[in-house]
Design a protein around this motif. Structure first.
Motif, short mmCIF file in Angstrom:
data_model
loop_
_atom_site.label_atom_id
_atom_site.label_comp_id
_atom_site.label_asym_id
_atom_site.label_seq_id
_atom_site.Cartn_x
_atom_site.Cartn_y
_atom_site.Cartn_z
N VAL A 1 0.87 -1.19 0.00
CA VAL A 1 0.00 0.00 0.00
C VAL A 1 0.90 1.23 0.00
O VAL A 1 2.08 1.14 0.33
CB VAL A 1 -0.95 0.02 1.23
CG1 VAL A 1 -1.85 -1.20 1.28
CG2 VAL A 1 -0.16 0.16 2.52
N SER A 2 0.36 2.36 -0.36
CA SER A 2 1.18 3.58 -0.45
C SER A 2 1.48 4.13 0.94
O SER A 2 0.78 3.84 1.92
CB SER A 2 0.45 4.64 -1.26
OG SER A 2 -0.67 5.13 -0.54
N GLN A 3 2.52 4.95 1.02
CA GLN A 3 2.88 5.57 2.29
C GLN A 3 1.76 6.49 2.76
O GLN A 3 1.46 6.56 3.96
CB GLN A 3 4.18 6.35 2.16
CG GLN A 3 4.66 6.93 3.49
CD GLN A 3 6.09 7.44 3.42
OE1 GLN A 3 6.84 7.08 2.52
NE2 GLN A 3 6.47 8.28 4.37
N THR A 4 1.11 7.17 1.83
CA THR A 4 0.00 8.05 2.20
C THR A 4 -1.13 7.26 2.85
O THR A 4 -1.69 7.66 3.87
CB THR A 4 -0.54 8.78 0.95
OG1 THR A 4 0.53 9.53 0.37
CG2 THR A 4 -1.69 9.70 1.31
N THR A 5 -1.43 6.10 2.27
CA THR A 5 -2.48 5.25 2.84
C THR A 5 -2.07 4.74 4.21
O THR A 5 -2.88 4.72 5.15
CB THR A 5 -2.76 4.05 1.90
OG1 THR A 5 -3.24 4.54 0.66
CG2 THR A 5 -3.80 3.12 2.51
N ALA A 6 -0.82 4.34 4.35
CA ALA A 6 -0.33 3.85 5.64
C ALA A 6 -0.45 4.92 6.72
O ALA A 6 -0.88 4.64 7.85
CB ALA A 6 1.12 3.39 5.51
N GLU A 7 -0.11 6.15 6.37
CA GLU A 7 -0.22 7.24 7.34
C GLU A 7 -1.68 7.49 7.71
O GLU A 7 -2.00 7.79 8.87
CB GLU A 7 0.43 8.50 6.78
CG GLU A 7 1.96 8.40 6.69
CD GLU A 7 2.58 9.57 5.95
OE1 GLU A 7 1.81 10.45 5.47
OE2 GLU A 7 3.82 9.61 5.86
N ARG A 8 -2.57 7.36 6.73
CA ARG A 8 -4.00 7.57 6.99
C ARG A 8 -4.54 6.50 7.95
O ARG A 8 -5.32 6.80 8.85
CB ARG A 8 -4.77 7.56 5.67
CG ARG A 8 -6.17 8.15 5.78
CD ARG A 8 -6.74 8.53 4.43
NE ARG A 8 -7.06 7.37 3.61
CZ ARG A 8 -6.48 7.09 2.45
NH1 ARG A 8 -5.52 7.88 1.97
NH2 ARG A 8 -6.84 6.03 1.75
N VAL A 9 -4.09 5.26 7.75
CA VAL A 9 -4.53 4.17 8.63
C VAL A 9 -4.02 4.39 10.05
O VAL A 9 -4.76 4.24 11.03
CB VAL A 9 -4.04 2.81 8.08
CG1 VAL A 9 -4.24 1.71 9.12
CG2 VAL A 9 -4.76 2.46 6.79
N ARG A 10 -2.75 4.76 10.19
CA ARG A 10 -2.19 4.98 11.52
C ARG A 10 -2.89 6.13 12.24
O ARG A 10 -3.15 6.06 13.44
CB ARG A 10 -0.67 5.23 11.42
CG ARG A 10 0.14 3.95 11.16
CD ARG A 10 1.61 4.19 11.38
NE ARG A 10 2.19 5.01 10.33
CZ ARG A 10 2.84 4.53 9.27
NH1 ARG A 10 2.98 3.23 9.13
NH2 ARG A 10 3.34 5.34 8.37
#
Length: 339
Positions: free
Chosen positions: A36-45
């Protein structure tokens, strides 16, 4: 976002972040890179933080077949050194959702009794500190990951070893005494069959041997004040020239040597210098305060647990021995006369 009155789930995080539950699992399990993208990962966190979401470790452990429990085996609980090892190991373990069970194996020799019906089913791994090799046979199990502390890296049973730089500590002691002018040395050696004490004897002999006029004698004692007292008294009352310094494998041995010297009417350091190794609280409780080698027990425990976590995750643990250093106090001084 508003917090729900019930415990948030991964589904709640997925809805808040606008992603699938699979994506939430990848991100919070730190397996998202390349998937998954880093942007998505940050959104999940961020969604997980806002909701106060915490993974259900019990359910996760059932899926993984893991107990998230590590056994720390130590020779005994009679010194604060091993308490420090436990403190450091438990701190790192807690940061990774693991617990540590402390288990003393009396004398550190000859096989430890398995504290569980089956260590393999109750534990994820073992940290074994300052143990004779055969003390672990009953608890290791065929597949249980093992990291050895204070052990011979060339003959270790474990997947990794973590050591303090004991050899350098002994070299520092020898150089200090030689610089003061000592040439007649008594080594008060721990009467324990383990690698770490073999290293101390070998390094002391190797450092003194090339120096002209040196004389090294050895007296063995159990690691107790009474044992050290008796061994020192015997060594210093046998015929021959009296040593000007006593090098002790442990601070407790040094305390026993102090008592023996006082019984014989000798003063520390005027008549005989004394050194220890550990820098326990005892080192500053005796008078004069003890010149000794400081070992960072908590850092030792931390590094051991980090190595075991690396083994459990299939990574190569960091290498390199942990530095130690000599603390010079009032128990060492130049000898009255040169050898």
């Amino acid at each position: 976002m508003t917090r729900s009155s019930t415990r948030p789930t991964s589904r709640d995080v997925a809805q808040a972040a606008g992603v699938s539950q699979a994506a939430v699992s990848l991100v919070l399990g730190d397996k998202w890179r390349g998937r998954v993208s880093q942007t998505t990962a940050e959104r999940v966190r961020e969604a997980a933080r806002e909701l106060g979401y915490r993974p259900n470790l019990a359910a996760r452990n059932l899926r993984l077949g893991r107990t998230r429990t590590v056994l720390l085996v130590v020779p005994a609980l009679t010194t604060e050194f091993f308490a420090g090892v436990y403190t450091g190991a438990a701190r790192v373990a807690a940061e990774h959702g693991f617990g540590v069970v402390l288990y003393p194996s009396p004398e550190g020799i000859g096989p430890a009794r398995d504290p569980f019906a089956s260590a393999q089913t109750a534990l994820d791994g073992v940290l074994a500190s300052s143990m004779a090799a055969d003390a672990l046979t009953a608890i290791r199990g065929d597949q249980l990951p093992l990291v050895m502390l204070d052990s011979d890296p060339t003959g270790s049973l474990g997947a990794a070893t973590v050591n303090l730089d004991i050899a350098d500590g002994v070299r520092q002691v020898a150089e200090h005494l030689l610089a003061l002018g000592h040439r007649r040395i008594l080594h008060l050696a721990a009467d324990v069959p383990s690698w770490t004490f073999d290293v101390r004897a070998r390094e002391l002999a190797a450092r003194l041997a090339p120096v002209p006029g040196t004389e090294l004698r050895t007296a063995r004692a159990p690691i107790s004040i009474d044992g050290a007292l008796a061994a020192t008294e015997t060594a210093l009352t046998t015929p021959g020239t009296r040593p000007t310094a006593v090098v002790c494998d442990d601070d407790k041995l040094a305390a026993g040597a102090y008592k023996a010297l006082r019984r014989l009417g000798l003063r520390v350091p005027d008549d005989v210098s004394v050194t220890g190794l550990d820098d326990l609280a005892l080192a500053t409780a005796i008078d004069p305060e003890l010149t000794t080698v400081r070992l960072d027990a908590e850092l030792f425990g931390e590094r051991g647990m980090q190595a075991l976590l690396a083994v459990l995750e299939g990574r190569q643990p960091d290498g390199g021995d942990i530095p130690v250093h000599l603390v010079v106090r009032g128990s060492t001084a130049p000898p009255r006369t040169s050898a």
